[in-house]
Design a protein around this motif. Structure first.
Motif, short mmCIF file in Angstrom:
data_model
loop_
_atom_site.label_atom_id
_atom_site.label_comp_id
_atom_site.label_asym_id
_atom_site.label_seq_id
_atom_site.Cartn_x
_atom_site.Cartn_y
_atom_site.Cartn_z
N HIS A 43 1.23 -0.82 -0.08
CA HIS A 43 -0.07 0.07 -0.35
C HIS A 43 0.67 0.84 -0.29
O HIS A 43 0.33 2.15 -0.47
N GLY A 44 1.93 1.24 0.76
CA GLY A 44 3.43 2.21 0.70
C GLY A 44 2.64 3.28 1.98
O GLY A 44 2.79 4.44 2.15
N ARG A 45 2.24 2.52 3.15
CA ARG A 45 2.11 3.24 4.24
C ARG A 45 4.08 3.67 4.96
O ARG A 45 3.88 4.62 5.97
N TRP A 46 4.22 3.03 4.71
CA TRP A 46 6.26 3.54 5.00
C TRP A 46 5.96 4.63 4.38
O TRP A 46 7.59 4.90 5.15
N LEU A 47 5.58 4.98 3.32
CA LEU A 47 6.15 5.72 2.25
C LEU A 47 5.18 7.07 2.49
O LEU A 47 5.49 8.06 2.03
N GLY A 48 3.98 6.73 3.12
CA GLY A 48 2.74 8.22 3.18
C GLY A 48 2.39 8.19 2.03
O GLY A 48 1.86 9.04 1.92
N HIS A 49 2.70 7.48 1.08
CA HIS A 49 1.84 7.90 -0.35
C HIS A 49 1.50 6.16 -0.93
O HIS A 49 2.90 6.04 -0.59
N PRO A 50 0.72 6.22 -1.54
CA PRO A 50 0.38 4.66 -2.40
C PRO A 50 2.16 5.07 -2.97
O PRO A 50 2.86 5.47 -3.81
N VAL A 51 2.27 3.31 -2.94
CA VAL A 51 3.80 3.60 -4.15
C VAL A 51 3.81 2.12 -4.57
O VAL A 51 4.81 2.51 -6.29
N HIS A 52 2.56 1.96 -5.85
CA HIS A 52 2.39 2.14 -7.40
C HIS A 52 2.48 2.61 -7.96
O HIS A 52 2.97 2.24 -8.95
N PRO A 53 2.49 3.87 -8.09
CA PRO A 53 2.72 4.88 -8.91
C PRO A 53 4.09 5.63 -9.66
O PRO A 53 4.48 5.44 -9.88
N LEU A 54 5.10 4.77 -7.99
CA LEU A 54 6.25 5.24 -8.19
C LEU A 54 7.14 3.60 -8.79
O LEU A 54 7.86 3.80 -9.59
N MET A 55 6.53 2.41 -8.51
CA MET A 55 6.69 1.82 -9.43
C MET A 55 6.81 1.26 -10.78
O MET A 55 7.29 0.45 -10.88
N VAL A 56 5.72 1.75 -11.01
CA VAL A 56 5.49 1.81 -12.67
C VAL A 56 6.49 3.21 -13.27
O VAL A 56 5.98 2.62 -14.76
N GLN A 57 7.36 3.72 -12.04
CA GLN A 57 7.80 4.23 -13.71
C GLN A 57 8.85 3.31 -14.04
O GLN A 57 9.63 3.98 -14.91
N VAL A 58 9.56 2.19 -13.62
CA VAL A 58 10.47 1.52 -14.29
C VAL A 58 10.09 1.02 -15.47
O VAL A 58 10.94 1.06 -16.27
N PRO A 59 9.04 -0.42 -15.20
CA PRO A 59 8.40 -0.96 -16.65
C PRO A 59 8.42 0.52 -18.07
O PRO A 59 8.53 0.55 -18.97
N ILE A 60 7.53 1.56 -17.25
CA ILE A 60 7.23 2.87 -18.48
C ILE A 60 8.47 3.42 -18.77
O ILE A 60 8.37 3.41 -19.67
N GLY A 61 9.15 4.01 -18.26
CA GLY A 61 10.89 4.19 -17.95
C GLY A 61 11.65 3.46 -19.12
O GLY A 61 12.17 3.54 -20.41
N SER A 62 11.60 2.16 -18.82
CA SER A 62 12.24 0.88 -19.43
C SER A 62 11.20 1.04 -21.26
O SER A 62 12.09 0.85 -21.58
#
Length: 308
Positions: A43-62
């Motif tokens: 969920h990204g509770r440790w990050l303070g906001h959803p972690v999914h948008p951060l993780m999708v940067q890798v496949p999209i950028g690649s």
């Protein structure tokens, strides 16, 4: 100017119930996954906001970088490497997105399902691209890759609609400090707040959850859950915390900290005090030097107070 055609299509998708049976089935499956504490990590509770948008940067950028290389002759091998990186990163990103999606409102889930289908199509097309490249069919590999990028872009557009128009993943309690006026607000007599029970009050038209503990301490939090604005005053109070009745987020009454997700942001917490037998609340104010004064320090002479 009128509403554009794409926006009309997306608004219609939110109201389309045909896939609701599938949504119920998949949602139950995702919620039943034995993830334990890993669910809050996703969920990204440790990050303070959803972690999914951060993780999708890798496949999209690649994949976008692979498209640039594919536009140059003789770079198919390097493009294939980037496509492989994107495919490897897509799996954990998809899992994080699925965990978030399972805890959304139905209109958001309808858009999210199509978002997931578009991204699944992108993964399939990029996998086909890798197979073609491995067989020496570089032209077909480039074709599948560009189709995959189109599918990923469609999924990204739907994800943007989810995040910015439907507010999935946004902090639904963020506005509270901006709309509640400063100073103390009287919200009722102490007797109006039964011990251990959640009571809803209003401050400047903002709903507030109030709980009086057996020891006499009074706690007050913004009532609308930061996850999706669920009414915390209708939730369960236990062990110094309140559990949202909609999606199960747990917040600590003493300071609003989100102990358990899917909420990734804490609840705004109010200072509290008791004056002449009445409960008063206020948002914390910064004292000179940048520190926030405690409720007890702000009490008039002779008044008894309980920190919230």
């Amino acid at each position: 100017m009128g509403q554009n055609r794409v926006l009309r299509l997306l608004d219609g998708l939110e109201r389309q119930p045909h896939a609701d049976t599938v949504i119920d089935l998949v949602g139950r499956g995702v919620r039943a996954l034995p993830l334990g504490g890993g669910r809050d990590v996703l969920h990204g509770r440790w990050l303070g906001h959803p972690v999914h948008p951060l993780m999708v940067q890798v496949p999209i950028g690649s994949w976008l970088s692979a498209a640039v290389l594919d536009a140059r002759p003789g770079r198919s091998r390097e493009a294939g490497l980037l496509i492989g990186v994107g495919l490897a990163a897509a799996a954990p990103a998809a899992l994080a997105g699925a965990v978030d999606w399972a805890e959304l409102h139905r209109p958001q889930q309808r858009v999210g399902l199509v978002h997931a289908l578009a991204n699944t199509a992108a993964v399939g097309l990029y996998a086909a691209s890798l197979v073609c490249r491995a067989k020496g069919r570089a032209g077909a590999g480039r074709g599948f890759a560009y189709l995959g990028l189109t599918a990923a872009a469609t999924g990204g557009m739907l994800g943007g609609h989810l995040a910015y128009r439907q507010a999935a993943g946004a902090n639904h309690a963020e506005e509270v400090p901006h709309v509640v006026s400063g100073g103390w607000h009287r919200i009722g007599a102490v007797a109006d707040f039964p011990v251990g029970q959640a009571v809803r009050r209003s401050v400047d038209d903002v709903p507030v959850l109030v709980v009086r503990e057996p020891g006499g301490a009074v706690h007050a939090l913004a009532d609308r859950c930061s996850h999706l604005a669920g009414p915390l005053s209708e939730g369960t109070v236990e062990d110094g915390c309140v559990r949202c009745p909609w999606h199960g987020s747990v917040f600590r009454l003493s300071d609003g900290w989100n102990v358990r997700g899917p909420a990734t942001a804490p609840q705004p917490a109010f200072d509290t005090r008791i004056v002449d037998g009445h409960v008063e609340v206020r948002l914390p104010e910064e004292a000179p030097g940048g520190s926030s004064p405690s409720a007890a320090e702000s009490l008039p002479q002779g008044a008894g107070g309980h920190g919230g």
